[in-house]
Design a protein around this motif. Sequence first.
Motif, PDB file in Angstrom:
ATOM      1  N   LEU A 236     -19.582  -8.427  31.815  1.00  0.00           N
ATOM      2  CA  LEU A 236     -20.079  -7.686  30.809  1.00  0.00           C
ATOM      3  C   LEU A 236     -21.122  -8.517  29.912  1.00  0.00           C
ATOM      4  O   LEU A 236     -20.900  -9.850  29.740  1.00  0.00           O
ATOM      5  N   PRO A 237     -22.196  -7.957  29.388  1.00  0.00           N
ATOM      6  CA  PRO A 237     -23.110  -8.674  28.627  1.00  0.00           C
ATOM      7  C   PRO A 237     -22.567  -8.828  27.384  1.00  0.00           C
ATOM      8  O   PRO A 237     -21.462  -8.458  26.721  1.00  0.00           O
ATOM      9  N   PRO A 238     -23.038 -10.024  26.626  1.00  0.00           N
ATOM     10  CA  PRO A 238     -22.458 -10.822  25.464  1.00  0.00           C
ATOM     11  C   PRO A 238     -22.588  -9.569  24.515  1.00  0.00           C
ATOM     12  O   PRO A 238     -23.459  -8.873  24.381  1.00  0.00           O
ATOM     13  N   VAL A 239     -21.700  -9.504  23.428  1.00  0.00           N
ATOM     14  CA  VAL A 239     -21.469  -8.497  22.191  1.00  0.00           C
ATOM     15  C   VAL A 239     -22.318  -9.145  21.226  1.00  0.00           C
ATOM     16  O   VAL A 239     -22.373 -10.367  20.904  1.00  0.00           O
ATOM     17  N   ASP A 240     -23.081  -8.245  20.681  1.00  0.00           N
ATOM     18  CA  ASP A 240     -23.946  -8.749  19.387  1.00  0.00           C
ATOM     19  C   ASP A 240     -23.062  -8.537  18.206  1.00  0.00           C
ATOM     20  O   ASP A 240     -22.765  -7.687  17.406  1.00  0.00           O
ATOM     21  N   ASP A 241     -22.414  -9.872  18.090  1.00  0.00           N
ATOM     22  CA  ASP A 241     -21.543 -10.176  16.885  1.00  0.00           C
ATOM     23  C   ASP A 241     -22.002 -10.951  15.714  1.00  0.00           C
ATOM     24  O   ASP A 241     -22.465 -12.209  15.846  1.00  0.00           O
ATOM     25  N   PRO A 242     -22.099 -10.367  14.673  1.00  0.00           N
ATOM     26  CA  PRO A 242     -22.841 -11.270  13.341  1.00  0.00           C
ATOM     27  C   PRO A 242     -21.797 -12.260  12.800  1.00  0.00           C
ATOM     28  O   PRO A 242     -22.618 -13.201  12.145  1.00  0.00           O
ATOM     29  N   THR A 243     -20.764 -12.127  13.129  1.00  0.00           N
ATOM     30  CA  THR A 243     -19.600 -13.351  12.908  1.00  0.00           C
ATOM     31  C   THR A 243     -19.570 -14.355  14.042  1.00  0.00           C
ATOM     32  O   THR A 243     -18.757 -15.176  13.862  1.00  0.00           O
ATOM     33  N   ASN A 244     -20.806 -14.307  15.150  1.00  0.00           N
ATOM     34  CA  ASN A 244     -20.615 -15.265  16.094  1.00  0.00           C
ATOM     35  C   ASN A 244     -21.872 -15.783  16.206  1.00  0.00           C
ATOM     36  O   ASN A 244     -22.696 -15.715  17.231  1.00  0.00           O
TER      37      ASN A 244
ATOM     38  N   ALA B  81     -36.167 -21.244   0.480  1.00  0.00           N
ATOM     39  CA  ALA B  81     -36.947 -21.827  -0.543  1.00  0.00           C
ATOM     40  C   ALA B  81     -36.696 -20.610  -1.900  1.00  0.00           C
ATOM     41  O   ALA B  81     -36.333 -21.113  -2.950  1.00  0.00           O
ATOM     42  N   LYS B  82     -36.909 -19.578  -1.538  1.00  0.00           N
ATOM     43  CA  LYS B  82     -36.689 -18.339  -2.591  1.00  0.00           C
ATOM     44  C   LYS B  82     -35.196 -18.374  -3.111  1.00  0.00           C
ATOM     45  O   LYS B  82     -35.002 -18.333  -4.505  1.00  0.00           O
ATOM     46  N   PHE B  83     -34.327 -18.733  -2.223  1.00  0.00           N
ATOM     47  CA  PHE B  83     -32.859 -18.553  -2.463  1.00  0.00           C
ATOM     48  C   PHE B  83     -32.533 -19.606  -3.641  1.00  0.00           C
ATOM     49  O   PHE B  83     -31.906 -19.315  -4.599  1.00  0.00           O
ATOM     50  N   SER B  84     -32.921 -20.699  -3.190  1.00  0.00           N
ATOM     51  CA  SER B  84     -32.877 -21.939  -4.329  1.00  0.00           C
ATOM     52  C   SER B  84     -33.392 -21.699  -5.260  1.00  0.00           C
ATOM     53  O   SER B  84     -32.755 -22.088  -6.376  1.00  0.00           O
ATOM     54  N   GLN B  85     -34.324 -20.940  -5.549  1.00  0.00           N
ATOM     55  CA  GLN B  85     -35.054 -20.789  -7.010  1.00  0.00           C
ATOM     56  C   GLN B  85     -34.357 -19.925  -7.881  1.00  0.00           C
ATOM     57  O   GLN B  85     -34.560 -19.854  -9.137  1.00  0.00           O
ATOM     58  N   LEU B  86     -33.333 -19.273  -7.303  1.00  0.00           N
ATOM     59  CA  LEU B  86     -32.426 -18.350  -8.262  1.00  0.00           C
ATOM     60  C   LEU B  86     -31.542 -18.871  -9.051  1.00  0.00           C
ATOM     61  O   LEU B  86     -30.954 -18.520  -9.810  1.00  0.00           O
ATOM     62  N   ALA B  87     -31.287 -20.181  -8.783  1.00  0.00           N
ATOM     63  CA  ALA B  87     -30.322 -21.127  -9.432  1.00  0.00           C
ATOM     64  C   ALA B  87     -30.930 -22.371 -10.366  1.00  0.00           C
ATOM     65  O   ALA B  87     -31.868 -22.708  -9.725  1.00  0.00           O
ATOM     66  N   ARG B  88     -30.154 -22.433 -11.211  1.00  0.00           N
ATOM     67  CA  ARG B  88     -30.462 -23.630 -12.017  1.00  0.00           C
ATOM     68  C   ARG B  88     -29.739 -25.114 -11.476  1.00  0.00           C
ATOM     69  O   ARG B  88     -30.139 -26.159 -11.464  1.00  0.00           O
ATOM     70  N   GLN B  89     -28.675 -24.945 -10.863  1.00  0.00           N
ATOM     71  CA  GLN B  89     -27.678 -26.037 -10.430  1.00  0.00           C
ATOM     72  C   GLN B  89     -27.428 -26.104  -9.254  1.00  0.00           C
ATOM     73  O   GLN B  89     -27.698 -27.237  -8.421  1.00  0.00           O
ATOM     74  N   VAL B  90     -27.028 -24.957  -8.535  1.00  0.00           N
ATOM     75  CA  VAL B  90     -26.359 -25.215  -7.106  1.00  0.00           C
ATOM     76  C   VAL B  90     -26.551 -23.764  -6.248  1.00  0.00           C
ATOM     77  O   VAL B  90     -26.648 -22.688  -6.961  1.00  0.00           O
ATOM     78  N   ALA B  91     -26.899 -24.108  -4.930  1.00  0.00           N
ATOM     79  CA  ALA B  91     -26.826 -22.908  -4.211  1.00  0.00           C
ATOM     80  C   ALA B  91     -26.065 -23.047  -3.077  1.00  0.00           C
ATOM     81  O   ALA B  91     -25.584 -24.027  -2.614  1.00  0.00           O
ATOM     82  N   VAL B  92     -25.538 -21.885  -2.843  1.00  0.00           N
ATOM     83  CA  VAL B  92     -24.148 -21.768  -1.848  1.00  0.00           C
ATOM     84  C   VAL B  92     -24.283 -20.831  -0.915  1.00  0.00           C
ATOM     85  O   VAL B  92     -24.837 -19.689  -1.191  1.00  0.00           O
ATOM     86  N   LEU B  93     -24.212 -20.884   0.400  1.00  0.00           N
ATOM     87  CA  LEU B  93     -24.294 -19.797   1.369  1.00  0.00           C
ATOM     88  C   LEU B  93     -23.176 -20.242   2.373  1.00  0.00           C
ATOM     89  O   LEU B  93     -22.390 -21.058   2.724  1.00  0.00           O
ATOM     90  N   ASN B  94     -22.597 -18.951   2.407  1.00  0.00           N
ATOM     91  CA  ASN B  94     -21.313 -18.909   3.165  1.00  0.00           C
ATOM     92  C   ASN B  94     -21.439 -17.838   4.406  1.00  0.00           C
ATOM     93  O   ASN B  94     -22.008 -16.798   4.162  1.00  0.00           O
ATOM     94  N   ARG B  95     -20.965 -18.522   5.746  1.00  0.00           N
ATOM     95  CA  ARG B  95     -21.232 -17.291   6.809  1.00  0.00           C
ATOM     96  C   ARG B  95     -20.078 -17.738   8.000  1.00  0.00           C
ATOM     97  O   ARG B  95     -19.633 -18.708   8.004  1.00  0.00           O
ATOM     98  N   ALA B  96     -19.836 -16.640   8.512  1.00  0.00           N
ATOM     99  CA  ALA B  96     -18.914 -16.609   9.580  1.00  0.00           C
ATOM    100  C   ALA B  96     -19.585 -17.192  10.896  1.00  0.00           C
ATOM    101  O   ALA B  96     -20.633 -16.486  10.995  1.00  0.00           O
ATOM    102  N   VAL B  97     -19.115 -18.214  11.460  1.00  0.00           N
ATOM    103  CA  VAL B  97     -20.272 -18.727  12.526  1.00  0.00           C
ATOM    104  C   VAL B  97     -19.373 -18.635  14.122  1.00  0.00           C
ATOM    105  O   VAL B  97     -20.131 -18.818  14.970  1.00  0.00           O
ATOM    106  N   THR B  98     -18.305 -18.351  14.126  1.00  0.00           N
ATOM    107  CA  THR B  98     -17.727 -18.225  15.169  1.00  0.00           C
ATOM    108  C   THR B  98     -16.392 -17.366  15.361  1.00  0.00           C
ATOM    109  O   THR B  98     -15.581 -17.222  14.347  1.00  0.00           O
ATOM    110  N   HIS B  99     -16.244 -16.272  16.296  1.00  0.00           N
ATOM    111  CA  HIS B  99     -15.375 -15.400  16.593  1.00  0.00           C
ATOM    112  C   HIS B  99     -14.936 -15.471  18.006  1.00  0.00           C
ATOM    113  O   HIS B  99     -15.720 -14.812  18.749  1.00  0.00           O
ATOM    114  N   THR B 100     -13.689 -15.812  18.465  1.00  0.00           N
ATOM    115  CA  THR B 100     -13.442 -15.622  19.824  1.00  0.00           C
ATOM    116  C   THR B 100     -12.048 -14.788  19.769  1.00  0.00           C
ATOM    117  O   THR B 100     -11.348 -14.808  18.954  1.00  0.00           O
ATOM    118  N   ASP B 101     -11.965 -14.197  20.853  1.00  0.00           N
ATOM    119  CA  ASP B 101     -10.686 -13.315  21.107  1.00  0.00           C
ATOM    120  C   ASP B 101     -10.559 -13.479  22.608  1.00  0.00           C
ATOM    121  O   ASP B 101     -11.251 -13.150  23.520  1.00  0.00           O
TER     122      ASP B 101
END
Length: 250
Positions: free
Chosen positions: A157-165, A125-145
């Motif tokens: 092994l336990p899952p790795v804490d990966d912010p890109t996943n 809600a606050k993020f939207s209020q920073l703009a007059r026209q458009v709000a854009v979020l970009n995020r890495a959502v999956t990373h596999t190796d």
Amino acid sequence: MDNQTVADFWDDFAPDYVAAQRESRLPITTDLTAYLTQQNILPHARILDVGGGAGRFALPFAQVARQVTISDISQQMLNFAQQAAQAAGLTNIEFQQIAWSQLAARPQADVVFASMLPLAPKDLAKFSQLARQVAVLNRAVTHTDSISTELQQLLDLPPVDDPTNDAAIFQKYVQTVRQLGYQPLQQTFTYHLTEQVTQEMLVAELDDELTLDQKKVFAAWCVKKFADNREITAQQTYVFKTLLWRLELQ
């Protein structure tokens, strides 16, 4: 963590972070700039890049937009951004050292943008209020190796804490944007890369984490995998998602 602790962390980490960005083979900055240009979001607009760091996205945006402001908590990251802007001959970029939480919840640009900013859904809600026209979020959502996945299964092994996943947070963003009364538009960018991996690299990464029994299993795996090769190939997949919503359509 308080803002000063976060700022100190990013100031210290900035050189390594910038070096990693420069070495990245992912064309997400080029592809996202082209997409936002095609959507008529960047041309002639004033952009606020929240958590914009060293200018990974702000610099290519500035090639198209009227003006870009990079807002970041780390002065050292902004110093890198300023150096890169000067080297590129860009004069339409401003630099603002401030924590996201301290930004006033009012329109500060035509378009507000953030990539990998650790926003909670309630912050949109606050993020939207920073703009007059458009709000854009970009995020890495999956990373596999392929090698990491194989070893994780083999060694339990336990899952790795990966912010890109983290695809779950993106879906929460979509739901929240709808609850705010906007119509979200999504775009997916998928990249497939290969990386050559040596046994020494894997040992350095895993050895301290393994029990004695796991080390025996890992050693046997290495003998088989590296029997006739100094390097083996890891297949990697990266998926980015971009979410945008036009504020005038509320």
